[in-house]
Scaffold this active site. Sequence first.
Site, short mmCIF file in Angstrom:
data_model
loop_
_atom_site.label_atom_id
_atom_site.label_comp_id
_atom_site.label_asym_id
_atom_site.label_seq_id
_atom_site.Cartn_x
_atom_site.Cartn_y
_atom_site.Cartn_z
N SER A 271 85.21 22.73 -86.16
CA SER A 271 84.75 22.77 -87.36
C SER A 271 84.64 24.09 -88.17
CB SER A 271 83.14 22.43 -87.07
OG SER A 271 82.14 22.59 -88.38
N CYS A 272 84.43 24.19 -89.38
CA CYS A 272 84.74 25.44 -89.88
C CYS A 272 83.34 25.02 -91.29
CB CYS A 272 85.79 25.61 -90.35
SG CYS A 272 86.55 24.75 -91.54
N TRP A 273 83.12 25.32 -92.44
CA TRP A 273 82.50 25.60 -93.62
C TRP A 273 82.76 24.14 -93.70
CZ3 TRP A 273 78.01 26.55 -95.39
CH2 TRP A 273 77.94 26.24 -96.60
N TYR B 199 80.54 22.27 -91.24
CA TYR B 199 79.45 22.24 -90.54
C TYR B 199 78.60 22.04 -92.10
CZ TYR B 199 75.01 25.17 -91.25
OH TYR B 199 73.36 25.65 -91.56
#
Length: 383
Positions: free
Chosen positions: A124-126, A151
């Site tokens: 996961s990233c932003w 996120y």
Amino acid sequence: MGVAMSGGAGNGQRKRRERANLRGVTKLPGNKITAADVYRPGAGSPSFVVIDVRAPVEVGRGALPGSVNIPILENDERHRVGIAFKESGQEAAVALGYRLTAKALSSRVAAWREVASGQPAAVSCWRGGMRSSLAQEFLAEPTVPVVSGGYKALRAHLVSGLESSLQRRRSLVLSGMTGTGKTDLLESLAGSPKLLALDLEGLARHRGSAFGARGEQPAQQTFENELAARVLLSPSPTLLLEDESRRVGSVELPEPLFRRIARGPQLVLETTWRERVERIHCQYIVEPAERLGPERALAELTGATHRLRRRLGSELVDRLVAVLDGTMSGGQWRESQALEPFIGPLLNEYYDPLYRRAVEKMQRPVLARGTREELAAWIAREP
């Protein structure tokens, strides 16, 4: 820029794939899963460990329970790539990112692989975009999906899931005067299949009072995420909450949870005056002195006492500060009787009046009252 990858889908990968499939994950195009696959109601724990590839500065604003932060770009790298994106576009930003991470990328990939080894994992990233896709590409692990929406989606799922999870549960509020040992009772009930004993002060790292500091508090989003995950993931039909005000130090309780506290039926914990004094002495004097040293603890206690000047008046505050200074500087901080001239007025003139006013204002029903053993027995008898 390429990264050397080894091996195919061996036995370890096949087992991880089988475990993930058994969990009923939502298959999305491009090897993605949803936030609901990570935090499933009643699952007990996250179904995937999230490899959070955001920069540390982003995680500092909001961390995810059940995640490991191994960034694809460190703070300075992310900052420089962001400038390149604004000034020269995406292609230039990506090229710069490759150059900046050239030396460290192999070690970061190895760290991601170590997390993903032997357990269901997701990236996961932003927003589940470029950084997640690149991390997945570098990993070259077909059993490690990207969390769709990243996120933002995971947090939105937790925030919305908190209210729906609360609606499905009975809530009880553990009340009682300061120093009765509410947190001790909550801790003794941890792990009970009948109820989720939620230690809000522990999650906030603050005791919710002028003297409640317990080290650095989490960011507001981190606090909310952890709290929501505890409630959403728990299979227990009943939630036991400690009576708290809306703010616990620097963090604020989510509105749905605070409404439950403000309206919920109470279990009132009672104990003797002596036990209250001993507990306050241990928590407010001994623990800070041992953790920080007597001199620094004295400075923090003195500062907290001065902040009560408007409530208690200058005369009483000056007297309390003098007691603190004499006992702490004189090496008597381990003696509860020496500190009782400080603790006693604090309870009588500050904490107890606040408690009584809150009880009168909220007028919540009382289901049971008694000692720690009596309330634990009452809970055990409840269906």
